[in-house]
Write an enzyme that holds these catalytic residues in place. Structure first.
Site, PDB file in Angstrom:
ATOM      1  N   LYS A 124      37.531 -32.360  36.031  1.00  0.00           N
ATOM      2  CA  LYS A 124      37.091 -31.557  37.479  1.00  0.00           C
ATOM      3  C   LYS A 124      38.033 -31.114  38.547  1.00  0.00           C
ATOM      4  O   LYS A 124      39.074 -31.512  38.506  1.00  0.00           O
ATOM      5  CB  LYS A 124      35.501 -32.809  38.522  1.00  0.00           C
ATOM      6  CG  LYS A 124      34.782 -31.940  39.080  1.00  0.00           C
ATOM      7  CD  LYS A 124      33.953 -31.484  38.316  1.00  0.00           C
ATOM      8  CE  LYS A 124      32.488 -30.843  38.619  1.00  0.00           C
ATOM      9  NZ  LYS A 124      31.470 -30.019  38.622  1.00  0.00           N
ATOM     10  N   ASP A 164      30.959 -25.062  40.724  1.00  0.00           N
ATOM     11  CA  ASP A 164      29.824 -25.782  40.693  1.00  0.00           C
ATOM     12  C   ASP A 164      29.298 -25.660  42.687  1.00  0.00           C
ATOM     13  O   ASP A 164      29.955 -24.432  42.829  1.00  0.00           O
ATOM     14  CB  ASP A 164      31.353 -26.772  40.690  1.00  0.00           C
ATOM     15  CG  ASP A 164      30.036 -28.656  40.880  1.00  0.00           C
ATOM     16  OD1 ASP A 164      29.517 -28.575  40.152  1.00  0.00           O
ATOM     17  OD2 ASP A 164      30.245 -29.234  42.123  1.00  0.00           O
TER      18      ASP A 164
HETATM   19  P1  NDP Z   1      25.892 -24.340  45.140  1.00  0.00           P
HETATM   20  O1  NDP Z   1      26.236 -24.637  45.501  1.00  0.00           O
HETATM   21  O2  NDP Z   1      25.245 -23.041  44.136  1.00  0.00           O
HETATM   22  O3  NDP Z   1      24.229 -25.247  46.174  1.00  0.00           O
HETATM   23  C1  NDP Z   1      24.353 -26.169  46.319  1.00  0.00           C
HETATM   24  C2  NDP Z   1      22.980 -26.504  47.541  1.00  0.00           C
HETATM   25  O4  NDP Z   1      22.315 -27.880  47.437  1.00  0.00           O
HETATM   26  C3  NDP Z   1      23.019 -25.812  48.450  1.00  0.00           C
HETATM   27  O5  NDP Z   1      21.893 -24.808  48.246  1.00  0.00           O
HETATM   28  C4  NDP Z   1      23.719 -26.405  49.628  1.00  0.00           C
HETATM   29  O6  NDP Z   1      22.920 -26.113  51.261  1.00  0.00           O
HETATM   30  C5  NDP Z   1      22.469 -27.481  49.090  1.00  0.00           C
HETATM   31  N1  NDP Z   1      22.772 -28.823  49.661  1.00  0.00           N
HETATM   32  C6  NDP Z   1      24.039 -29.526  49.929  1.00  0.00           C
HETATM   33  N2  NDP Z   1      24.083 -30.783  50.367  1.00  0.00           N
HETATM   34  C7  NDP Z   1      22.527 -30.829  50.391  1.00  0.00           C
HETATM   35  C8  NDP Z   1      21.989 -31.842  51.441  1.00  0.00           C
HETATM   36  N3  NDP Z   1      22.692 -32.682  51.846  1.00  0.00           N
HETATM   37  N4  NDP Z   1      20.494 -31.550  51.407  1.00  0.00           N
HETATM   38  C9  NDP Z   1      20.415 -30.810  50.927  1.00  0.00           C
HETATM   39  N5  NDP Z   1      20.627 -29.870  50.227  1.00  0.00           N
HETATM   40  C10 NDP Z   1      22.259 -29.772  49.735  1.00  0.00           C
HETATM   41  O7  NDP Z   1      25.752 -25.421  44.113  1.00  0.00           O
HETATM   42  P2  NDP Z   1      24.858 -25.540  42.570  1.00  0.00           P
HETATM   43  O8  NDP Z   1      24.138 -24.962  42.580  1.00  0.00           O
HETATM   44  O9  NDP Z   1      26.115 -25.128  41.504  1.00  0.00           O
HETATM   45  O10 NDP Z   1      25.226 -26.931  42.519  1.00  0.00           O
HETATM   46  C11 NDP Z   1      23.927 -28.911  42.616  1.00  0.00           C
HETATM   47  C12 NDP Z   1      24.862 -29.469  42.043  1.00  0.00           C
HETATM   48  O11 NDP Z   1      24.452 -29.267  40.352  1.00  0.00           O
HETATM   49  C13 NDP Z   1      25.440 -29.996  42.054  1.00  0.00           C
HETATM   50  O12 NDP Z   1      26.005 -31.576  42.111  1.00  0.00           O
HETATM   51  C14 NDP Z   1      26.658 -29.512  40.952  1.00  0.00           C
HETATM   52  O13 NDP Z   1      27.678 -30.582  40.542  1.00  0.00           O
HETATM   53  C15 NDP Z   1      25.436 -29.818  39.849  1.00  0.00           C
HETATM   54  N6  NDP Z   1      26.257 -28.638  38.624  1.00  0.00           N
HETATM   55  C16 NDP Z   1      26.081 -27.707  38.912  1.00  0.00           C
HETATM   56  C17 NDP Z   1      26.615 -26.845  37.879  1.00  0.00           C
HETATM   57  C18 NDP Z   1      26.478 -25.471  37.730  1.00  0.00           C
HETATM   58  O14 NDP Z   1      26.620 -24.494  36.592  1.00  0.00           O
HETATM   59  N7  NDP Z   1      26.453 -24.609  38.982  1.00  0.00           N
HETATM   60  C19 NDP Z   1      26.245 -27.140  36.223  1.00  0.00           C
HETATM   61  C20 NDP Z   1      26.317 -28.558  36.233  1.00  0.00           C
HETATM   62  C21 NDP Z   1      25.554 -29.282  37.093  1.00  0.00           C
HETATM   63  P3  NDP Z   1      24.028 -25.462  51.971  1.00  0.00           P
HETATM   64  O15 NDP Z   1      25.335 -23.979  50.429  1.00  0.00           O
HETATM   65  O16 NDP Z   1      23.859 -25.064  52.800  1.00  0.00           O
HETATM   66  O17 NDP Z   1      25.189 -26.467  52.027  1.00  0.00           O
END
Ligand code: NDP
Length: 445
Positions: A124, A164
Protein backbone atom coordinates in the site's frame (compact mmCIF):
# COMPACT_ATOMS: atom_id res chain seq x y z
CA UNK A 1 0.76 -18.50 20.37
CA UNK A 2 0.94 -15.91 23.14
CA UNK A 3 -1.31 -13.24 21.62
CA UNK A 4 -0.91 -10.78 24.49
CA UNK A 5 2.88 -10.86 24.29
CA UNK A 6 2.88 -10.57 20.50
CA UNK A 7 0.58 -7.54 20.67
CA UNK A 8 2.60 -5.94 23.48
CA UNK A 9 5.83 -6.35 21.50
CA UNK A 10 4.18 -5.04 18.35
CA UNK A 11 2.91 -1.96 20.17
CA UNK A 12 6.36 -1.26 21.56
CA UNK A 13 7.88 -1.54 18.10
CA UNK A 14 5.15 0.48 16.36
CA UNK A 15 4.11 3.30 18.68
CA UNK A 16 1.32 5.61 17.52
CA UNK A 17 0.02 3.16 14.89
CA UNK A 18 -3.37 2.10 16.33
CA UNK A 19 -4.94 1.06 13.03
CA UNK A 20 -2.05 -1.27 12.24
CA UNK A 21 -2.33 -2.86 15.70
CA UNK A 22 -6.11 -3.17 15.28
CA UNK A 23 -5.75 -4.97 11.94
CA UNK A 24 -3.06 -7.36 13.22
CA UNK A 25 -5.04 -8.20 16.37
CA UNK A 26 -8.16 -8.98 14.35
CA UNK A 27 -6.27 -11.44 12.16
CA UNK A 28 -4.31 -13.12 14.95
CA UNK A 29 -7.39 -13.64 17.11
CA UNK A 30 -9.09 -15.60 14.35
CA UNK A 31 -6.16 -17.85 13.41
CA UNK A 32 -5.29 -19.09 16.90
CA UNK A 33 -6.76 -22.57 16.24
CA UNK A 34 -4.88 -22.94 12.94
CA UNK A 35 -1.61 -22.10 14.68
CA UNK A 36 -2.34 -24.60 17.43
CA UNK A 37 -3.26 -27.38 15.00
CA UNK A 38 -0.29 -26.79 12.66
CA UNK A 39 3.02 -26.68 14.58
CA UNK A 40 4.89 -25.78 11.36
CA UNK A 41 3.74 -22.16 11.70
CA UNK A 42 5.32 -21.71 15.14
CA UNK A 43 8.37 -23.76 14.12
CA UNK A 44 8.96 -21.33 11.24
CA UNK A 45 8.15 -18.27 13.39
CA UNK A 46 5.56 -17.27 10.79
CA UNK A 47 3.62 -14.86 13.00
CA UNK A 48 6.55 -12.60 13.77
CA UNK A 49 7.58 -12.70 10.10
CA UNK A 50 4.13 -12.05 8.64
CA UNK A 51 3.36 -8.96 10.75
CA UNK A 52 6.59 -7.18 9.79
CA UNK A 53 6.53 -5.42 6.39
CA UNK A 54 9.26 -6.49 3.97
CA UNK A 55 10.16 -2.87 3.25
CA UNK A 56 8.95 0.66 4.05
CA UNK A 57 9.92 3.47 1.69
CA UNK A 58 9.34 7.01 2.96
CA UNK A 59 10.15 10.07 0.87
CA UNK A 60 9.64 13.78 0.43
CA UNK A 61 7.53 15.23 -2.39
CA UNK A 62 8.19 18.86 -3.32
CA UNK A 63 5.77 20.51 -5.73
CA UNK A 64 4.76 23.99 -6.89
CA UNK A 65 1.20 25.21 -6.46
CA UNK A 66 -0.53 27.57 -8.90
CA UNK A 67 0.68 30.61 -6.97
CA UNK A 68 4.28 29.51 -7.31
CA UNK A 69 4.58 28.48 -3.66
CA UNK A 70 6.72 25.43 -2.89
CA UNK A 71 4.83 22.73 -0.98
CA UNK A 72 6.21 19.68 0.79
CA UNK A 73 4.35 16.43 1.44
CA UNK A 74 5.41 13.08 2.74
CA UNK A 75 4.80 9.92 0.74
CA UNK A 76 5.27 6.22 1.40
CA UNK A 77 5.22 2.83 -0.18
CA UNK A 78 4.82 -0.09 2.21
CA UNK A 79 5.84 -3.34 0.47
CA UNK A 80 4.36 -5.75 2.95
CA UNK A 81 4.71 -9.30 1.68
CA UNK A 82 5.52 -10.80 -1.73
CA UNK A 83 5.35 -14.50 -0.87
CA UNK A 84 2.69 -15.30 -3.47
CA UNK A 85 3.41 -12.66 -6.15
CA UNK A 86 4.75 -9.17 -6.84
CA UNK A 87 3.62 -6.47 -4.39
CA UNK A 88 0.24 -5.01 -5.28
CA UNK A 89 -1.97 -2.40 -3.62
CA UNK A 90 -3.37 1.08 -4.03
CA UNK A 91 -2.05 4.59 -3.47
CA UNK A 92 -4.08 6.83 -1.12
CA UNK A 93 -3.96 10.64 -1.19
CA UNK A 94 -5.67 11.96 1.94
CA UNK A 95 -4.60 14.24 4.80
CA UNK A 96 -5.17 11.36 7.25
CA UNK A 97 -2.44 9.21 5.62
CA UNK A 98 0.28 8.13 8.04
CA UNK A 99 2.78 5.32 8.02
CA UNK A 100 0.55 3.45 10.49
CA UNK A 101 -2.56 3.68 8.30
CA UNK A 102 -0.62 2.43 5.27
CA UNK A 103 0.87 -0.44 7.27
CA UNK A 104 -2.65 -1.49 8.29
CA UNK A 105 -3.76 -1.32 4.67
CA UNK A 106 -0.68 -3.20 3.36
CA UNK A 107 -1.15 -5.93 5.97
CA UNK A 108 -4.84 -6.33 5.04
CA UNK A 109 -3.96 -6.26 1.35
CA UNK A 110 -1.63 -9.25 1.76
CA UNK A 111 -4.50 -11.49 2.90
CA UNK A 112 -7.03 -9.95 0.54
CA UNK A 113 -4.82 -10.56 -2.47
CA UNK A 114 -4.27 -14.15 -1.35
CA UNK A 115 -8.04 -14.64 -1.26
CA UNK A 116 -8.48 -13.56 -4.89
CA UNK A 117 -6.62 -16.74 -5.97
CA UNK A 118 -4.40 -14.55 -8.19
CA UNK A 119 -0.60 -14.35 -7.71
CA UNK A 120 -0.35 -10.98 -5.99
CA UNK A 121 1.58 -9.93 -2.88
CA UNK A 122 0.45 -7.12 -0.57
CA UNK A 123 1.48 -3.45 -0.54
CA UNK A 124 0.00 0.00 0.00
CA UNK A 125 1.21 3.53 -0.51
CA UNK A 126 0.14 7.11 -0.47
CA UNK A 127 0.66 10.60 0.79
CA UNK A 128 -0.81 13.11 3.22
CA UNK A 129 -1.41 15.34 0.16
CA UNK A 130 -5.00 16.64 0.15
CA UNK A 131 -6.41 16.71 -3.38
CA UNK A 132 -9.49 18.68 -2.24
CA UNK A 133 -9.66 22.12 -3.84
CA UNK A 134 -6.51 21.58 -5.91
CA UNK A 135 -6.48 22.52 -9.57
CA UNK A 136 -5.86 19.96 -12.27
CA UNK A 137 -2.40 21.41 -12.86
CA UNK A 138 -1.56 21.12 -9.16
CA UNK A 139 -2.69 17.48 -9.09
CA UNK A 140 -0.54 16.79 -12.13
CA UNK A 141 2.55 18.47 -10.67
CA UNK A 142 2.12 16.59 -7.41
CA UNK A 143 1.69 13.21 -9.12
CA UNK A 144 4.70 13.83 -11.36
CA UNK A 145 6.85 14.92 -8.43
CA UNK A 146 5.86 11.86 -6.38
CA UNK A 147 6.70 9.56 -9.26
CA UNK A 148 10.23 10.94 -9.70
CA UNK A 149 11.02 9.00 -6.53
CA UNK A 150 8.51 6.12 -6.52
CA UNK A 151 9.53 4.88 -9.99
CA UNK A 152 12.72 3.45 -8.46
CA UNK A 153 10.80 0.92 -6.39
CA UNK A 154 7.97 -0.28 -8.67
CA UNK A 155 7.83 -2.41 -11.82
CA UNK A 156 5.59 -4.97 -13.52
CA UNK A 157 7.30 -7.89 -11.75
CA UNK A 158 8.14 -5.97 -8.56
CA UNK A 159 5.32 -3.77 -7.35
CA UNK A 160 2.19 -2.68 -9.22
CA UNK A 161 0.34 0.24 -7.57
CA UNK A 162 -3.32 1.15 -8.18
CA UNK A 163 -5.88 3.70 -6.93
CA UNK A 164 -7.53 4.20 -3.55
CA UNK A 165 -9.04 7.18 -1.73
CA UNK A 166 -8.14 10.36 -3.62
CA UNK A 167 -6.50 8.43 -6.45
CA UNK A 168 -8.63 7.66 -9.50
CA UNK A 169 -8.04 7.41 -13.25
CA UNK A 170 -6.68 10.96 -13.54
CA UNK A 171 -4.02 10.53 -10.85
CA UNK A 172 -3.03 7.10 -12.17
CA UNK A 173 -2.61 8.70 -15.60
CA UNK A 174 -0.27 11.39 -14.31
CA UNK A 175 1.78 8.96 -12.22
CA UNK A 176 2.02 6.42 -15.03
CA UNK A 177 2.95 9.16 -17.52
CA UNK A 178 5.97 10.16 -15.44
CA UNK A 179 6.93 6.50 -14.80
CA UNK A 180 6.83 5.87 -18.56
CA UNK A 181 9.02 8.87 -19.26
CA UNK A 182 11.61 8.08 -16.59
CA UNK A 183 11.92 4.39 -17.45
CA UNK A 184 11.27 4.60 -21.20
CA UNK A 185 8.94 1.62 -20.89
CA UNK A 186 5.21 1.10 -21.37
CA UNK A 187 4.79 -2.01 -19.28
CA UNK A 188 1.52 -1.34 -17.49
CA UNK A 189 3.02 -0.96 -14.03
CA UNK A 190 -0.15 0.71 -12.68
CA UNK A 191 -3.64 -0.75 -12.77
CA UNK A 192 -6.75 1.39 -13.07
CA UNK A 193 -5.26 2.89 -16.24
CA UNK A 194 -7.30 4.66 -18.94
CA UNK A 195 -9.15 2.32 -21.26
CA UNK A 196 -7.30 3.44 -24.39
CA UNK A 197 -3.85 2.91 -22.86
CA UNK A 198 -4.02 -0.48 -21.18
CA UNK A 199 -6.81 -0.16 -18.64
CA UNK A 200 -9.41 -2.86 -18.15
CA UNK A 201 -13.09 -2.39 -18.72
CA UNK A 202 -15.05 -2.67 -15.44
CA UNK A 203 -12.01 -1.79 -13.26
CA UNK A 204 -13.58 1.49 -12.00
CA UNK A 205 -16.78 -0.33 -11.03
CA UNK A 206 -15.10 -3.55 -9.85
CA UNK A 207 -14.78 -2.99 -6.10
CA UNK A 208 -18.42 -1.96 -5.72
CA UNK A 209 -19.69 -4.63 -8.13
CA UNK A 210 -17.71 -7.29 -6.29
CA UNK A 211 -19.00 -6.06 -2.95
CA UNK A 212 -22.62 -6.46 -4.05
CA UNK A 213 -21.90 -9.86 -5.64
CA UNK A 214 -20.42 -10.93 -2.31
CA UNK A 215 -23.48 -9.67 -0.40
CA UNK A 216 -25.68 -11.60 -2.83
CA UNK A 217 -23.71 -14.81 -2.15
CA UNK A 218 -24.09 -14.29 1.60
CA UNK A 219 -27.83 -13.68 1.28
CA UNK A 220 -28.20 -16.85 -0.81
CA UNK A 221 -26.97 -18.92 2.16
CA UNK A 222 -30.19 -17.87 3.91
CA UNK A 223 -32.42 -18.36 0.90
CA UNK A 224 -32.53 -14.59 0.34
CA UNK A 225 -31.52 -12.21 -2.44
CA UNK A 226 -30.71 -8.52 -2.61
CA UNK A 227 -33.68 -7.98 -4.94
CA UNK A 228 -36.27 -5.76 -3.28
CA UNK A 229 -34.01 -5.00 -0.30
CA UNK A 230 -33.42 -1.54 1.19
CA UNK A 231 -29.71 -0.74 1.11
CA UNK A 232 -27.77 1.90 3.07
CA UNK A 233 -24.45 2.97 1.54
CA UNK A 234 -21.84 5.31 3.02
CA UNK A 235 -19.43 7.55 1.11
CA UNK A 236 -20.02 8.85 -2.39
CA UNK A 237 -16.71 7.90 -3.97
CA UNK A 238 -15.58 5.19 -6.32
CA UNK A 239 -16.56 2.15 -4.25
CA UNK A 240 -19.93 3.63 -3.23
CA UNK A 241 -20.69 4.43 -6.88
CA UNK A 242 -19.97 0.88 -8.09
CA UNK A 243 -21.94 -0.63 -5.20
CA UNK A 244 -24.95 1.60 -5.91
CA UNK A 245 -24.97 0.75 -9.63
CA UNK A 246 -24.83 -3.01 -9.02
CA UNK A 247 -27.37 -2.94 -6.16
CA UNK A 248 -29.78 -1.15 -8.51
CA UNK A 249 -29.10 -3.59 -11.34
CA UNK A 250 -29.94 -6.49 -9.03
CA UNK A 251 -33.23 -4.87 -8.00
CA UNK A 252 -32.39 -3.29 -4.62
CA UNK A 253 -33.26 0.24 -3.50
CA UNK A 254 -30.34 2.34 -2.23
CA UNK A 255 -31.48 5.08 0.14
CA UNK A 256 -28.32 6.72 1.53
CA UNK A 257 -24.93 8.15 0.63
CA UNK A 258 -22.63 10.12 2.91
CA UNK A 259 -19.62 12.39 3.15
CA UNK A 260 -17.56 13.73 6.04
CA UNK A 261 -20.25 16.45 6.45
CA UNK A 262 -23.19 14.08 7.06
CA UNK A 263 -25.49 11.77 5.14
CA UNK A 264 -28.26 12.06 2.60
CA UNK A 265 -31.44 9.97 2.88
CA UNK A 266 -33.37 9.62 -0.35
CA UNK A 267 -36.59 7.64 0.19
CA UNK A 268 -37.18 7.47 -3.57
CA UNK A 269 -33.96 5.55 -4.08
CA UNK A 270 -30.64 6.60 -5.62
CA UNK A 271 -30.71 5.37 -9.20
CA UNK A 272 -30.58 6.50 -12.84
CA UNK A 273 -29.65 10.17 -13.30
CA UNK A 274 -28.94 10.45 -9.57
CA UNK A 275 -26.01 8.08 -9.96
CA UNK A 276 -24.68 10.24 -12.82
CA UNK A 277 -25.09 13.24 -10.55
CA UNK A 278 -22.88 11.54 -7.97
CA UNK A 279 -20.07 11.56 -10.51
CA UNK A 280 -20.57 15.29 -11.12
CA UNK A 281 -20.52 15.89 -7.39
CA UNK A 282 -17.22 14.02 -7.10
CA UNK A 283 -15.78 15.82 -10.11
CA UNK A 284 -16.64 19.18 -8.51
CA UNK A 285 -13.79 18.39 -6.10
CA UNK A 286 -15.62 19.51 -2.98
CA UNK A 287 -15.86 17.47 0.17
CA UNK A 288 -19.58 17.71 0.79
CA UNK A 289 -22.53 15.54 -0.11
CA UNK A 290 -25.25 18.06 0.88
CA UNK A 291 -25.71 19.56 -2.64
CA UNK A 292 -27.47 16.31 -3.60
CA UNK A 293 -30.52 17.59 -1.70
CA UNK A 294 -30.61 20.83 -3.75
CA UNK A 295 -30.73 18.76 -6.92
CA UNK A 296 -33.23 16.18 -5.62
CA UNK A 297 -35.40 17.95 -3.03
CA UNK A 298 -37.22 14.83 -1.81
CA UNK A 299 -33.96 13.79 -0.20
CA UNK A 300 -33.00 14.96 3.29
CA UNK A 301 -29.58 15.87 4.65
CA UNK A 302 -28.54 14.92 8.21
CA UNK A 303 -25.61 17.05 9.20
CA UNK A 304 -22.77 15.45 11.15
CA UNK A 305 -24.53 12.07 11.21
CA UNK A 306 -23.82 8.67 9.72
CA UNK A 307 -26.32 6.65 7.65
CA UNK A 308 -26.46 3.70 10.05
CA UNK A 309 -29.50 5.07 11.91
CA UNK A 310 -31.66 4.45 8.84
CA UNK A 311 -33.75 1.26 8.72
CA UNK A 312 -32.28 -1.02 6.07
CA UNK A 313 -31.89 -4.70 5.16
CA UNK A 314 -28.36 -4.42 3.81
CA UNK A 315 -25.61 -2.00 4.87
CA UNK A 316 -22.60 -1.31 2.66
CA UNK A 317 -19.97 0.85 4.43
CA UNK A 318 -17.87 2.17 1.53
CA UNK A 319 -16.07 5.28 2.84
CA UNK A 320 -13.16 4.95 5.26
CA UNK A 321 -11.75 2.96 8.19
CA UNK A 322 -13.62 2.98 11.52
CA UNK A 323 -16.66 4.82 10.15
CA UNK A 324 -19.14 2.43 11.79
CA UNK A 325 -18.89 2.10 15.58
CA UNK A 326 -20.66 0.04 18.26
CA UNK A 327 -23.59 2.44 18.54
CA UNK A 328 -24.08 2.38 14.77
CA UNK A 329 -23.86 -1.43 14.74
CA UNK A 330 -26.45 -1.68 17.51
CA UNK A 331 -28.76 0.69 15.60
CA UNK A 332 -28.46 -1.46 12.49
CA UNK A 333 -29.14 -4.68 14.40
CA UNK A 334 -32.09 -3.14 16.28
CA UNK A 335 -33.52 -2.03 12.93
CA UNK A 336 -33.32 -5.56 11.57
CA UNK A 337 -30.31 -5.42 9.24
CA UNK A 338 -29.63 -8.83 7.65
CA UNK A 339 -26.33 -8.26 5.94
CA UNK A 340 -23.34 -5.91 6.28
CA UNK A 341 -20.77 -6.12 3.50
CA UNK A 342 -17.70 -3.88 3.75
CA UNK A 343 -16.77 -1.98 0.59
CA UNK A 344 -14.17 0.06 2.45
CA UNK A 345 -11.16 -1.32 4.30
CA UNK A 346 -11.88 -1.92 8.02
CA UNK A 347 -14.86 0.50 8.17
CA UNK A 348 -16.29 -1.30 11.22
CA UNK A 349 -14.60 -0.88 14.60
CA UNK A 350 -13.77 -4.09 16.53
CA UNK A 351 -16.71 -3.36 18.87
CA UNK A 352 -19.09 -3.03 15.92
CA UNK A 353 -17.80 -6.28 14.45
CA UNK A 354 -18.37 -7.99 17.78
CA UNK A 355 -22.02 -6.88 17.79
CA UNK A 356 -22.63 -8.20 14.26
CA UNK A 357 -21.03 -11.56 15.05
CA UNK A 358 -22.97 -11.90 18.29
CA UNK A 359 -26.24 -11.10 16.51
CA UNK A 360 -25.22 -13.72 13.91
CA UNK A 361 -26.07 -11.50 10.98
CA UNK A 362 -24.31 -11.92 7.64
CA UNK A 363 -21.17 -9.82 8.05
CA UNK A 364 -18.28 -9.70 5.55
CA UNK A 365 -14.92 -8.04 6.25
CA UNK A 366 -13.52 -5.85 3.47
CA UNK A 367 -10.61 -8.14 2.78
CA UNK A 368 -13.15 -10.60 1.35
CA UNK A 369 -16.00 -8.42 0.12
CA UNK A 370 -13.99 -5.61 -1.48
CA UNK A 371 -11.39 -7.88 -3.08
CA UNK A 372 -13.10 -7.51 -6.47
CA UNK A 373 -11.16 -4.30 -7.09
CA UNK A 374 -7.73 -5.78 -6.78
CA UNK A 375 -8.89 -8.98 -8.49
CA UNK A 376 -9.88 -6.93 -11.54
CA UNK A 377 -6.53 -5.16 -11.31
CA UNK A 378 -5.02 -8.64 -11.57
CA UNK A 379 -7.18 -9.22 -14.66
CA UNK A 380 -5.90 -5.90 -16.07
CA UNK A 381 -2.32 -7.13 -15.60
CA UNK A 382 -3.16 -10.38 -17.39
CA UNK A 383 -4.65 -8.48 -20.33
CA UNK A 384 -1.56 -6.22 -20.47
CA UNK A 385 0.76 -9.25 -20.46
CA UNK A 386 -1.26 -10.94 -23.21
CA UNK A 387 -1.50 -7.62 -25.07
CA UNK A 388 -5.23 -7.93 -25.61
CA UNK A 389 -8.47 -6.54 -24.17
CA UNK A 390 -11.37 -8.55 -22.87
CA UNK A 391 -14.94 -7.28 -23.27
CA UNK A 392 -16.78 -5.80 -20.30
CA UNK A 393 -18.90 -8.97 -20.13
CA UNK A 394 -15.83 -11.22 -20.01
CA UNK A 395 -14.20 -9.18 -17.24
CA UNK A 396 -17.38 -8.97 -15.21
CA UNK A 397 -18.03 -12.69 -15.45
CA UNK A 398 -14.49 -13.42 -14.24
CA UNK A 399 -14.97 -10.93 -11.40
CA UNK A 400 -18.28 -12.53 -10.40
CA UNK A 401 -16.69 -15.98 -10.39
CA UNK A 402 -13.79 -14.74 -8.24
CA UNK A 403 -16.25 -13.29 -5.69
CA UNK A 404 -18.10 -16.62 -5.62
CA UNK A 405 -14.78 -18.41 -5.04
CA UNK A 406 -13.80 -16.04 -2.22
CA UNK A 407 -17.21 -16.60 -0.64
CA UNK A 408 -16.68 -20.38 -0.83
CA UNK A 409 -13.26 -20.08 0.82
CA UNK A 410 -14.80 -18.04 3.65
CA UNK A 411 -17.52 -20.62 4.16
CA UNK A 412 -14.97 -23.45 4.12
CA UNK A 413 -12.83 -21.94 6.87
CA UNK A 414 -15.46 -19.89 8.70
CA UNK A 415 -18.39 -22.26 9.27
CA UNK A 416 -19.00 -22.80 12.98
CA UNK A 417 -20.58 -25.80 14.71
CA UNK A 418 -24.08 -24.28 14.69
CA UNK A 419 -23.80 -23.56 10.94
CA UNK A 420 -23.19 -19.81 11.32
CA UNK A 421 -20.52 -18.58 8.89
CA UNK A 422 -17.99 -16.31 10.57
CA UNK A 423 -16.69 -14.58 7.45
CA UNK A 424 -14.03 -12.72 9.43
CA UNK A 425 -12.48 -15.97 10.56
CA UNK A 426 -13.01 -17.62 7.18
CA UNK A 427 -11.27 -14.84 5.26
CA UNK A 428 -8.38 -14.55 7.70
CA UNK A 429 -7.72 -18.28 7.88
CA UNK A 430 -7.94 -18.81 4.10
CA UNK A 431 -5.62 -15.86 3.39
CA UNK A 432 -3.19 -16.73 6.17
CA UNK A 433 -2.73 -20.37 5.15
CA UNK A 434 -1.93 -19.43 1.57
CA UNK A 435 0.64 -16.76 2.44
CA UNK A 436 2.19 -18.64 5.37
CA UNK A 437 2.61 -21.87 3.38
CA UNK A 438 4.29 -19.98 0.55
CA UNK A 439 6.68 -18.38 3.05
CA UNK A 440 7.58 -21.79 4.46
CA UNK A 441 8.10 -23.21 0.96
CA UNK A 442 10.54 -20.39 0.15
CA UNK A 443 12.59 -20.72 3.33
CA UNK A 444 14.10 -18.02 5.51
CA UNK A 445 15.11 -15.28 3.06
P1 NDP B 1 -12.89 7.72 -2.90
O1 NDP B 1 -11.90 8.78 -2.57
O2 NDP B 1 -13.36 7.58 -4.30
O3 NDP B 1 -14.18 7.86 -1.97
C1 NDP B 1 -14.13 7.90 -0.56
C2 NDP B 1 -15.46 8.44 -0.11
O4 NDP B 1 -15.60 8.41 1.30
C3 NDP B 1 -15.64 9.89 -0.49
O5 NDP B 1 -16.97 10.09 -0.82
C4 NDP B 1 -15.25 10.60 0.79
O6 NDP B 1 -15.73 11.90 0.88
C5 NDP B 1 -15.92 9.72 1.77
N1 NDP B 1 -15.41 9.91 3.11
C6 NDP B 1 -14.15 10.14 3.53
N2 NDP B 1 -14.12 10.27 4.85
C7 NDP B 1 -15.38 10.10 5.28
C8 NDP B 1 -15.99 10.13 6.55
N3 NDP B 1 -15.29 10.33 7.65
N4 NDP B 1 -17.33 9.91 6.61
C9 NDP B 1 -18.05 9.70 5.48
N5 NDP B 1 -17.52 9.68 4.26
C10 NDP B 1 -16.21 9.89 4.17
O7 NDP B 1 -12.25 6.36 -2.38
P2 NDP B 1 -12.64 4.87 -2.77
O8 NDP B 1 -14.08 4.79 -3.04
O9 NDP B 1 -11.67 4.40 -3.77
O10 NDP B 1 -12.29 4.10 -1.41
C11 NDP B 1 -13.22 3.99 -0.35
C12 NDP B 1 -12.82 2.86 0.56
O11 NDP B 1 -12.75 1.63 -0.18
C13 NDP B 1 -11.43 2.99 1.22
O12 NDP B 1 -11.46 2.37 2.48
C14 NDP B 1 -10.54 2.18 0.28
O13 NDP B 1 -9.35 1.74 0.91
C15 NDP B 1 -11.46 1.03 -0.03
N6 NDP B 1 -11.14 0.29 -1.25
C16 NDP B 1 -11.06 0.92 -2.46
C17 NDP B 1 -10.78 0.18 -3.58
C18 NDP B 1 -10.82 0.79 -4.95
O14 NDP B 1 -10.79 0.03 -5.91
N7 NDP B 1 -10.92 2.10 -5.09
C19 NDP B 1 -10.47 -1.25 -3.50
C20 NDP B 1 -10.67 -1.83 -2.19
C21 NDP B 1 -10.96 -1.06 -1.12
P3 NDP B 1 -14.68 13.08 0.62
O15 NDP B 1 -14.10 12.84 -0.72
O16 NDP B 1 -15.52 14.26 0.69
O17 NDP B 1 -13.63 12.98 1.71
Amino acid sequence: MDLEKIMADLEKKNPGQPEFLQAVKEVLETIEDVIKENPKYEANNIIERIIEPDRVISFKVEWLDDKGKVNVNRAYRVQFNNAIGPYKGGMRFHPSVTLGSLKFLGFEQTFKNALTTLPMGGAKGGSDFNPKGKSNAEIMRFCHALMTELYKYVGPDTDIPAGDIGVGGREIGYMYGMYKKLTNTHNGVFTGKGRNWGGSLIRPEATGFGNVYFAEEMLKTRGESIKGKIVAVSGFGNVSWGSIIKANQLGAKVVTISGPDGYVYDPDGISGEKIDYLLDLRASNQDIVKPYTYEFPNAQFFEGKRPWEVKCDVALPCAIQNELNAEDAQNLVNNGVMCVSEGANMPCTPEAMEIFLKAKILYAPGKASNAGGVATSGLEQTQNAMKLNWTAEEVEEKLRQIMINIHEACVKYGKEEDGYVNYVKGANVAGFIKVADAMIDQGVI
